[in-house]
Design a protein around this motif. Sequence first.
Motif, mmCIF file in Angstrom:
data_model
loop_
_atom_site.group_PDB
_atom_site.id
_atom_site.type_symbol
_atom_site.label_atom_id
_atom_site.label_comp_id
_atom_site.label_asym_id
_atom_site.label_seq_id
_atom_site.Cartn_x
_atom_site.Cartn_y
_atom_site.Cartn_z
ATOM 1 N N GLY A 15 0.770 -1.235 0.000
ATOM 2 C CA GLY A 15 0.000 0.000 0.000
ATOM 3 C C GLY A 15 0.800 1.284 0.000
ATOM 4 N N LYS A 16 2.124 1.203 -0.036
ATOM 5 C CA LYS A 16 2.962 2.394 -0.013
ATOM 6 C C LYS A 16 3.808 2.452 -1.288
ATOM 7 C CE LYS A 16 6.032 4.904 3.050
ATOM 8 N NZ LYS A 16 6.734 4.888 4.328
ATOM 9 N N GLU A 17 3.933 3.651 -1.862
ATOM 10 C CA GLU A 17 4.710 3.823 -3.086
ATOM 11 C C GLU A 17 6.131 4.266 -2.781
ATOM 12 O OE1 GLU A 17 2.532 6.505 -5.587
ATOM 13 O OE2 GLU A 17 1.106 4.954 -6.147
ATOM 14 N N TYR A 18 7.069 3.670 -3.491
ATOM 15 C CA TYR A 18 8.485 3.989 -3.364
ATOM 16 C C TYR A 18 9.017 4.324 -4.744
ATOM 17 C CZ TYR A 18 7.993 1.529 1.071
ATOM 18 O OH TYR A 18 7.587 1.136 2.315
ATOM 19 N N ALA A 32 13.456 5.297 -2.978
ATOM 20 C CA ALA A 32 13.691 3.887 -3.302
ATOM 21 C C ALA A 32 15.170 3.519 -3.229
ATOM 22 C CB ALA A 32 13.138 3.575 -4.691
ATOM 23 N N ARG A 33 16.063 4.483 -3.306
ATOM 24 C CA ARG A 33 17.495 4.173 -3.207
ATOM 25 C C ARG A 33 17.890 3.782 -1.789
ATOM 26 N NH1 ARG A 33 18.919 9.595 -6.404
ATOM 27 N NH2 ARG A 33 17.386 10.217 -4.870
ATOM 28 N N ARG A 34 17.018 4.072 -0.821
ATOM 29 C CA ARG A 34 17.336 3.787 0.588
ATOM 30 C C ARG A 34 16.507 2.637 1.159
ATOM 31 N NH1 ARG A 34 17.932 10.031 2.440
ATOM 32 N NH2 ARG A 34 19.710 10.406 1.096
ATOM 33 N N VAL A 35 15.640 2.075 0.356
ATOM 34 C CA VAL A 35 14.791 0.965 0.785
ATOM 35 C C VAL A 35 15.163 -0.237 -0.082
ATOM 36 C CG1 VAL A 35 12.409 0.152 0.994
ATOM 37 C CG2 VAL A 35 12.933 2.554 1.384
ATOM 38 N N HIS A 36 15.341 -1.383 0.546
ATOM 39 C CA HIS A 36 15.742 -2.584 -0.181
ATOM 40 C C HIS A 36 14.699 -3.680 -0.004
ATOM 41 C CE1 HIS A 36 19.467 -0.404 0.839
ATOM 42 N NE2 HIS A 36 19.685 -0.614 -0.446
ATOM 43 N N LEU A 37 14.529 -4.501 -1.010
ATOM 44 C CA LEU A 37 13.544 -5.570 -0.924
ATOM 45 C C LEU A 37 13.804 -6.478 0.281
ATOM 46 C CD1 LEU A 37 13.148 -6.548 -4.669
ATOM 47 C CD2 LEU A 37 11.555 -5.253 -3.239
ATOM 48 N N GLY A 38 15.066 -6.648 0.624
ATOM 49 C CA GLY A 38 15.413 -7.477 1.766
ATOM 50 C C GLY A 38 15.007 -6.877 3.104
ATOM 51 N N ASP A 39 14.566 -5.615 3.106
ATOM 52 C CA ASP A 39 14.122 -4.964 4.343
ATOM 53 C C ASP A 39 12.720 -5.405 4.768
ATOM 54 O OD1 ASP A 39 16.486 -3.512 4.311
ATOM 55 O OD2 ASP A 39 15.564 -1.731 3.405
ATOM 56 N N PHE A 40 11.998 -6.096 3.878
ATOM 57 C CA PHE A 40 10.610 -6.461 4.150
ATOM 58 C C PHE A 40 10.507 -7.923 4.570
ATOM 59 C CE2 PHE A 40 10.546 -2.896 1.283
ATOM 60 C CZ PHE A 40 9.552 -2.086 1.803
ATOM 61 N N PRO A 41 9.559 -8.231 5.448
ATOM 62 C CA PRO A 41 9.394 -9.616 5.907
ATOM 63 C C PRO A 41 8.546 -10.438 4.931
ATOM 64 C CG PRO A 41 7.860 -8.212 7.073
ATOM 65 C CD PRO A 41 8.693 -7.307 6.182
ATOM 66 N N TRP A 42 9.105 -10.787 3.799
ATOM 67 C CA TRP A 42 8.375 -11.478 2.738
ATOM 68 C C TRP A 42 7.976 -12.890 3.138
ATOM 69 C CZ3 TRP A 42 6.780 -8.337 -0.830
ATOM 70 C CH2 TRP A 42 7.532 -7.217 -1.147
ATOM 71 N N ARG A 43 6.834 -13.307 2.578
ATOM 72 C CA ARG A 43 6.360 -14.682 2.690
ATOM 73 C C ARG A 43 5.994 -15.152 1.283
ATOM 74 N NH1 ARG A 43 1.552 -14.155 6.774
ATOM 75 N NH2 ARG A 43 1.069 -12.717 5.120
ATOM 76 N N ALA A 44 5.974 -16.439 1.093
ATOM 77 C CA ALA A 44 5.584 -16.993 -0.205
ATOM 78 C C ALA A 44 4.213 -16.454 -0.605
ATOM 79 C CB ALA A 44 5.571 -18.509 -0.154
ATOM 80 N N ASN A 45 4.068 -16.099 -1.861
ATOM 81 C CA ASN A 45 2.853 -15.563 -2.489
ATOM 82 C C ASN A 45 2.599 -14.087 -2.203
ATOM 83 O OD1 ASN A 45 2.111 -17.931 -3.920
ATOM 84 N ND2 ASN A 45 1.426 -18.798 -1.985
ATOM 85 N N ASP A 46 3.450 -13.403 -1.439
ATOM 86 C CA ASP A 46 3.332 -11.947 -1.321
ATOM 87 C C ASP A 46 3.551 -11.345 -2.706
ATOM 88 O OD1 ASP A 46 2.835 -11.866 1.400
ATOM 89 O OD2 ASP A 46 4.901 -11.382 1.951
ATOM 90 N N LYS A 47 2.902 -10.215 -2.967
ATOM 91 C CA LYS A 47 3.005 -9.563 -4.275
ATOM 92 C C LYS A 47 3.274 -8.076 -4.104
ATOM 93 C CE LYS A 47 -0.372 -12.716 -6.224
ATOM 94 N NZ LYS A 47 -1.728 -12.856 -6.715
ATOM 95 N N PHE A 48 3.894 -7.486 -5.121
ATOM 96 C CA PHE A 48 4.025 -6.036 -5.199
ATOM 97 C C PHE A 48 4.044 -5.663 -6.667
ATOM 98 C CE2 PHE A 48 8.422 -7.491 -5.102
ATOM 99 C CZ PHE A 48 9.073 -6.674 -6.017
#
Length: 98
Positions: A15-18, A32-48
């Motif tokens: 729900g947040k734009e980067y 977006a240069r300061r936020v990394h995909l690895g910073d999020f607690p991903w689970r299988a089937n999450d989408k963006f």
Amino acid sequence: MGWDNWHLHRFKLWGKEYGIPYAGGISFADDARRVHLGDFPWRANDKFTYTYDFGDYWLHQVRVEQVLPPTALSAHPVCVSGRRACPPEEVGGPEGYN
């Protein structure tokens, strides 16, 4: 993707734009240069979503298929495959690529 990063783009995660802000142009709450995909607690089937070139509006949905434990070989998220070839830059969006 094979594109040359000529156009504005954004990611929408939970729900947040980067994106990358430009003076006198579009701005985002987070750079977006300061936020990394690895910073999020991903689970299988999450989408963006990833939108590239707001004029041509290339909209991509990215789905997490599996979350693996970190290893010394891979310290960040990795794209392991993708379907179909990338359309050329400046083709006119999805309508121009038909």
